[in-house]
Design a protein around this motif. Structure first.
Motif, PDB file in Angstrom:
ATOM      1  N   GLY A   4       0.810  -1.210   0.000  1.00  0.00           N
ATOM      2  CA  GLY A   4       0.000   0.000   0.000  1.00  0.00           C
ATOM      3  C   GLY A   4       0.846   1.263   0.000  1.00  0.00           C
ATOM      4  N   GLU A   5       1.939   1.252   0.769  1.00  0.00           N
ATOM      5  CA  GLU A   5       2.848   2.402   0.772  1.00  0.00           C
ATOM      6  C   GLU A   5       3.443   2.626  -0.609  1.00  0.00           C
ATOM      7  OE1 GLU A   5       5.783   1.550   3.667  1.00  0.00           O
ATOM      8  OE2 GLU A   5       4.442   1.792   5.388  1.00  0.00           O
ATOM      9  N   LEU A   6       3.922   1.562  -1.229  1.00  0.00           N
ATOM     10  CA  LEU A   6       4.545   1.683  -2.553  1.00  0.00           C
ATOM     11  C   LEU A   6       3.524   2.060  -3.618  1.00  0.00           C
ATOM     12  CD1 LEU A   6       6.980  -1.352  -2.354  1.00  0.00           C
ATOM     13  CD2 LEU A   6       7.616   1.063  -2.418  1.00  0.00           C
ATOM     14  N   ALA A   7       2.270   1.658  -3.426  1.00  0.00           N
ATOM     15  CA  ALA A   7       1.223   2.013  -4.390  1.00  0.00           C
ATOM     16  C   ALA A   7       1.038   3.522  -4.476  1.00  0.00           C
ATOM     17  CB  ALA A   7      -0.094   1.340  -4.017  1.00  0.00           C
ATOM     18  N   GLY A   8       1.307   4.221  -3.377  1.00  0.00           N
ATOM     19  CA  GLY A   8       1.221   5.674  -3.393  1.00  0.00           C
ATOM     20  C   GLY A   8       2.413   6.344  -4.038  1.00  0.00           C
ATOM     21  N   GLN A   9       3.442   5.551  -4.333  1.00  0.00           N
ATOM     22  CA  GLN A   9       4.683   6.078  -4.923  1.00  0.00           C
ATOM     23  C   GLN A   9       4.780   5.830  -6.413  1.00  0.00           C
ATOM     24  OE1 GLN A   9       8.306   4.590  -2.955  1.00  0.00           O
ATOM     25  NE2 GLN A   9       9.177   4.128  -4.962  1.00  0.00           N
ATOM     26  N   VAL A  10       4.201   4.715  -6.896  1.00  0.00           N
ATOM     27  CA  VAL A  10       4.437   4.280  -8.270  1.00  0.00           C
ATOM     28  C   VAL A  10       3.253   4.600  -9.181  1.00  0.00           C
ATOM     29  CG1 VAL A  10       5.975   2.442  -7.480  1.00  0.00           C
ATOM     30  CG2 VAL A  10       3.543   1.940  -7.813  1.00  0.00           C
ATOM     31  N   LYS A  11       3.509   4.482 -10.486  1.00  0.00           N
ATOM     32  CA  LYS A  11       2.475   4.729 -11.486  1.00  0.00           C
ATOM     33  C   LYS A  11       1.582   3.519 -11.704  1.00  0.00           C
ATOM     34  CE  LYS A  11       5.485   7.984 -13.951  1.00  0.00           C
ATOM     35  NZ  LYS A  11       6.210   8.257 -15.231  1.00  0.00           N
ATOM     36  N   SER A  12       2.139   2.330 -11.491  1.00  0.00           N
ATOM     37  CA  SER A  12       1.351   1.110 -11.654  1.00  0.00           C
ATOM     38  C   SER A  12       2.053  -0.047 -10.954  1.00  0.00           C
ATOM     39  CB  SER A  12       1.149   0.762 -13.133  1.00  0.00           C
ATOM     40  OG  SER A  12       2.371   0.299 -13.708  1.00  0.00           O
ATOM     41  N   ILE A  13       1.295  -1.119 -10.724  1.00  0.00           N
ATOM     42  CA  ILE A  13       1.824  -2.347 -10.148  1.00  0.00           C
ATOM     43  C   ILE A  13       1.397  -3.506 -11.042  1.00  0.00           C
ATOM     44  CG2 ILE A  13       1.810  -3.904  -8.155  1.00  0.00           C
ATOM     45  CD1 ILE A  13       1.059  -1.559  -6.393  1.00  0.00           C
ATOM     46  N   MET A  14       2.288  -4.467 -11.231  1.00  0.00           N
ATOM     47  CA  MET A  14       1.929  -5.701 -11.933  1.00  0.00           C
ATOM     48  C   MET A  14       2.228  -6.897 -11.045  1.00  0.00           C
ATOM     49  SD  MET A  14       2.844  -5.438 -15.986  1.00  0.00           S
ATOM     50  CE  MET A  14       1.797  -6.869 -16.310  1.00  0.00           C
ATOM     51  N   SER A  15       1.260  -7.797 -10.947  1.00  0.00           N
ATOM     52  CA  SER A  15       1.442  -9.061 -10.244  1.00  0.00           C
ATOM     53  C   SER A  15       1.840 -10.117 -11.263  1.00  0.00           C
ATOM     54  CB  SER A  15       0.153  -9.461  -9.532  1.00  0.00           C
ATOM     55  OG  SER A  15       0.341 -10.637  -8.773  1.00  0.00           O
ATOM     56  N   ILE A  16       2.971 -10.756 -11.029  1.00  0.00           N
ATOM     57  CA  ILE A  16       3.521 -11.742 -11.967  1.00  0.00           C
ATOM     58  C   ILE A  16       3.418 -13.119 -11.318  1.00  0.00           C
ATOM     59  CG2 ILE A  16       5.509 -12.389 -13.363  1.00  0.00           C
ATOM     60  CD1 ILE A  16       4.330  -9.618 -14.037  1.00  0.00           C
ATOM     61  N   GLU A  17       2.642 -14.022 -11.932  1.00  0.00           N
ATOM     62  CA  GLU A  17       2.360 -15.324 -11.313  1.00  0.00           C
ATOM     63  C   GLU A  17       2.267 -16.414 -12.364  1.00  0.00           C
ATOM     64  OE1 GLU A  17      -1.096 -14.969  -8.612  1.00  0.00           O
ATOM     65  OE2 GLU A  17      -1.161 -12.868  -9.237  1.00  0.00           O
ATOM     66  N   LEU A  18       2.583 -17.651 -11.972  1.00  0.00           N
ATOM     67  CA  LEU A  18       2.411 -18.806 -12.851  1.00  0.00           C
ATOM     68  C   LEU A  18       1.032 -19.418 -12.602  1.00  0.00           C
ATOM     69  CD1 LEU A  18       5.961 -20.434 -12.690  1.00  0.00           C
ATOM     70  CD2 LEU A  18       4.948 -19.142 -14.575  1.00  0.00           C
ATOM     71  N   ASN A  19       0.005 -18.666 -12.941  1.00  0.00           N
ATOM     72  CA  ASN A  19      -1.380 -19.106 -12.800  1.00  0.00           C
ATOM     73  C   ASN A  19      -2.253 -18.131 -13.580  1.00  0.00           C
ATOM     74  OD1 ASN A  19      -1.829 -16.804 -11.072  1.00  0.00           O
ATOM     75  ND2 ASN A  19      -0.968 -17.979  -9.374  1.00  0.00           N
ATOM     76  N   LEU A  20      -3.572 -18.235 -13.393  1.00  0.00           N
ATOM     77  CA  LEU A  20      -4.501 -17.349 -14.099  1.00  0.00           C
ATOM     78  C   LEU A  20      -4.721 -16.021 -13.393  1.00  0.00           C
ATOM     79  CD1 LEU A  20      -7.237 -19.851 -15.351  1.00  0.00           C
ATOM     80  CD2 LEU A  20      -5.744 -18.433 -16.772  1.00  0.00           C
ATOM     81  N   GLY A  21      -4.069 -15.819 -12.262  1.00  0.00           N
ATOM     82  CA  GLY A  21      -4.226 -14.582 -11.508  1.00  0.00           C
ATOM     83  C   GLY A  21      -4.900 -14.834 -10.182  1.00  0.00           C
ATOM     84  N   GLN A  22      -4.104 -15.158  -9.155  1.00  0.00           N
ATOM     85  CA  GLN A  22      -4.646 -15.456  -7.827  1.00  0.00           C
ATOM     86  C   GLN A  22      -4.145 -14.456  -6.788  1.00  0.00           C
ATOM     87  OE1 GLN A  22      -4.336 -19.612  -6.737  1.00  0.00           O
ATOM     88  NE2 GLN A  22      -4.970 -20.306  -8.763  1.00  0.00           N
ATOM     89  N   MET A  23      -2.826 -14.291  -6.686  1.00  0.00           N
ATOM     90  CA  MET A  23      -2.292 -13.313  -5.739  1.00  0.00           C
ATOM     91  C   MET A  23      -2.685 -11.894  -6.130  1.00  0.00           C
ATOM     92  SD  MET A  23       1.654 -12.629  -4.477  1.00  0.00           S
ATOM     93  CE  MET A  23       2.157 -11.935  -6.068  1.00  0.00           C
ATOM     94  N   VAL A  24      -2.964 -11.654  -7.406  1.00  0.00           N
ATOM     95  CA  VAL A  24      -3.290 -10.299  -7.864  1.00  0.00           C
ATOM     96  C   VAL A  24      -4.476  -9.716  -7.095  1.00  0.00           C
ATOM     97  CG1 VAL A  24      -4.814 -11.098  -9.738  1.00  0.00           C
ATOM     98  CG2 VAL A  24      -3.680  -8.869  -9.906  1.00  0.00           C
ATOM     99  N   THR A  25      -5.374 -10.570  -6.603  1.00  0.00           N
ATOM    100  CA  THR A  25      -6.499 -10.085  -5.795  1.00  0.00           C
ATOM    101  C   THR A  25      -5.995  -9.396  -4.533  1.00  0.00           C
ATOM    102  OG1 THR A  25      -7.862 -11.907  -6.620  1.00  0.00           O
ATOM    103  CG2 THR A  25      -8.625 -10.764  -4.636  1.00  0.00           C
ATOM    104  N   ASP A  26      -4.987  -9.984  -3.898  1.00  0.00           N
ATOM    105  CA  ASP A  26      -4.417  -9.378  -2.696  1.00  0.00           C
ATOM    106  C   ASP A  26      -3.622  -8.120  -3.039  1.00  0.00           C
ATOM    107  OD1 ASP A  26      -5.466 -11.104  -0.806  1.00  0.00           O
ATOM    108  OD2 ASP A  26      -3.826 -12.534  -1.010  1.00  0.00           O
ATOM    109  N   VAL A  27      -2.954  -8.122  -4.177  1.00  0.00           N
ATOM    110  CA  VAL A  27      -2.197  -6.930  -4.587  1.00  0.00           C
ATOM    111  C   VAL A  27      -3.156  -5.762  -4.806  1.00  0.00           C
ATOM    112  CG1 VAL A  27      -0.651  -5.954  -6.313  1.00  0.00           C
ATOM    113  CG2 VAL A  27      -0.360  -8.328  -5.602  1.00  0.00           C
ATOM    114  N   ARG A  28      -4.274  -6.028  -5.454  1.00  0.00           N
ATOM    115  CA  ARG A  28      -5.261  -4.967  -5.683  1.00  0.00           C
ATOM    116  C   ARG A  28      -5.835  -4.463  -4.360  1.00  0.00           C
ATOM    117  NH1 ARG A  28      -7.414  -8.346 -10.638  1.00  0.00           N
ATOM    118  NH2 ARG A  28      -6.384  -7.243 -12.347  1.00  0.00           N
TER     119      ARG A  28
END
Length: 360
Positions: free
Chosen positions: A300-324
């Motif tokens: 959350g702290e870094l989200a206020g610093q950067v322009k975007s975040i990408m979650s990189i995973e070997l699946n269809l997108g599972q951890m990305v829910t927590d990143v969002r």
């Protein structure tokens, strides 16, 4: 000087179990983690430390053997891969409900179903969000190297006994099969019966003089008692979330773009970050080491610093829910992954990054 040996990540799990005073390993072979048991059988620790090593009839049998050993205050563990861990989930829930410590290693492969025997990270939701029925959490730690596989056995048992809770080492087929130099730390002896009595006053160990009789169960027929117990668990999980979050960062101080990845994906992603830096794009990487508890605050702290975040995973997108959830809408969050045992390259990650951010 500490001894260093070239070994697979799966072999490192086995050697670490022997050298860290594990009392018993109960498992069942399944690709890509079978080397754990094979290495234990080759090393024959029952002749040196007295460690029990047993191939159970099935994964269901092995997790219930773990239940029995943990009830006696013993350091017990098992390992498997995705379909096998599915069969253990009921036992893991029972152990969480009985507040028993154990270490479970999941070397992930592709699914659903029997799927493939190639690497994947598609058990994230099962282990981090589930792992069995009821209100409970596994403590989940994610190795990214063979050295981590070695180190995390000892750390896993420290966490398991500190909180009387199942700990899952959530690895993948790449880390399990990859050969790297592993530094062997000084060996620890198995605990004596007296030390177990002192460290685990809750354990079922007969009835020594002056000690109350203990009963280990997860069954409650009184809803009010069950509610009080679940609220006790909630307080324990809150303590875990406050004290045990761990992560590493790579070039995040001045990052304008952030990647989040764990396990083998984090190592591939680090190369992608370096490639982007060479082209003048200030990218950085955060690697969650604990998947539960998750580093929501730092992301959350870094989200206020950067322009975007990408979650990189070997699946269809599972951890990305927590990143969002962690980003809290402060910046766009994207996802890139491969499935079915296919592995992305740093170049593919860079291409996906440029596409998501509309960069040439």
């Amino acid at each position: 000087m500490a001894e260093k040996i070239l070994m697979k990540g799966n072999e490192a799990i086995a050697i670490s179990a022997i050298r860290n005073g594990v009392d018993g390993y109960f498992g069942y072979p399944i690709t890509p983690q079978s080397e754990v048991m094979e290495t234990l059988m080759k090393e024959k620790p029952w002749e040196t430390t007295g460690m029990v090593v047993l191939q159970a009839e099935s994964e269901t049998s092995s997790i219930n053997m773990i239940y029995g050993g943990a009830s006696c205050g013993k350091k017990v563990m098992t390992s498997s891969s995705s379909p096998g861990v599915s069969l253990m989930c009921e036992g893991i829930s029972y152990m969480a409900g009985a507040e028993l410590p154990c270490v479970v290693v999941d070397v992930m492969r592709g699914g659903p179903g029997l799927g493939t025997i190639q690497p994947s990270q598609s058990d994230y939701d099962m282990i981090v969000k589930g792992g069995g029925h009821g209100d409970f959490h596994n403590i989940v730690i994610a190795p990214a190297s063979a050295q981590d596989m070695y180190d995390f056995v000892d750390w896993g048992f420290e966490l398991a006994f500190r909180y009387r809770n199942p700990v899952v080492i959530l690895s993948d087929g790449i880390i399990g099969q990859m050969m790297e130099k592993v530094e062997l730390h000084p060996a620890k002896p198995r605990r004596t019966a007296e030390e177990i009595l002192e460290a685990a006053p809750w354990a079922v160990t007969g009835k020594p003089a002056g000690r109350p009789r203990n009963i280990i169960t997860s069954l409650s027929l009184d809803s009010d008692i069950q509610e009080v117990f679940n609220q006790k668990l909630a307080r324990k999980y809150a303590e875990i979330e406050a004290r045990e979050v761990k992560y590493t960062e790579h070039l995040t101080d001045d990052a304008e773009y952030l990647f989040v990845a764990f396990g083998c994906s984090s190592r591939i992603c680090e190369a992608a970050v370096d490639e982007l830096r060479q082209s003048g794009i200030k990218a950085g990487l955060l690697r969650p080491v604990t998947l539960y508890p998750y580093p929501f605050g730092r992301i959350g702290e870094l989200a206020g610093q950067v322009k975007s975040i990408m979650s990189i995973e070997l699946n269809l997108g599972q951890m990305v829910t927590d990143v969002r959830l962690a980003a809290g809408g402060k910046c766009p969050v994207g996802f890139y992954g491969r499935q079915g045992g296919n592995i992305f390259t740093p170049e593919e990650i860079v291409e996906a990054f440029r596409k998501f951010n509309n960069l040439k």
